[in-house]
Design an enzyme around this catalytic site. Sequence first.
Site, short mmCIF file in Angstrom:
data_model
loop_
_atom_site.label_atom_id
_atom_site.label_comp_id
_atom_site.label_asym_id
_atom_site.label_seq_id
_atom_site.Cartn_x
_atom_site.Cartn_y
_atom_site.Cartn_z
N CYS A 64 0.86 -1.17 0.00
CA CYS A 64 0.00 0.00 0.00
C CYS A 64 0.90 1.23 0.00
O CYS A 64 1.82 1.33 0.82
CB CYS A 64 -0.89 0.00 1.23
N ASP A 71 -0.29 -5.80 0.17
CA ASP A 71 -1.53 -6.04 -0.55
C ASP A 71 -1.36 -7.32 -1.35
O ASP A 71 -0.26 -7.58 -1.87
CB ASP A 71 -1.84 -4.88 -1.52
N GLU A 106 -5.01 -0.18 -8.79
CA GLU A 106 -5.24 0.22 -10.18
C GLU A 106 -3.91 0.44 -10.90
O GLU A 106 -3.73 0.01 -12.04
CB GLU A 106 -6.08 1.51 -10.23
#
Length: 166
Positions: A64, A71, A106
């Site tokens: 992160c 993550d 993303e």
Amino acid sequence: MAASPRKRKKTAVKSSAKAEFTMLGEHTERAASPAEARLETAANPHHDSLYLVRFTAPEFTSLCPVTGQPDFAHLVMDYVPGKLIVESKSLKLFLTAFRNHGAFHEDCTVMIAKRIIAAVKPKWLRIGGYWYPRGGMPIDVFFQTGAPPKGLWLPETGVAPYRGRG
């Protein structure tokens, strides 16, 4: 006393397509970042055929960018090769370069797609990033270059909608 590891001479491995691989068959350190990682390619022996290549990375990790916490994602990368294919060891090493890389889901997902596109210029590509929950909410990211080629057999990704994946 443990035996010392064998010293191996670093040599390039050549495929039948005359591609030169510097990682395949050799001990290769993980790149410090995705930007430093290299994707190696080989000539597509069936460039005149329409077929799909799928790479699945069920244990992808990054960090992160805000908290530095890990993550986790299950990535499914599908592409239709053009003249080149991705060498899988270099792809694995590229993906492991994200382990200490801080970026949003993303960014990681789309960055991977763009690097594969830049390396092999596929006829078509899609990637599904099925991210495990952060703050109680899974974030899934999908990218593709356009409509799949007509006549392509496109299997399901094999990743179920989130219900406690595992």
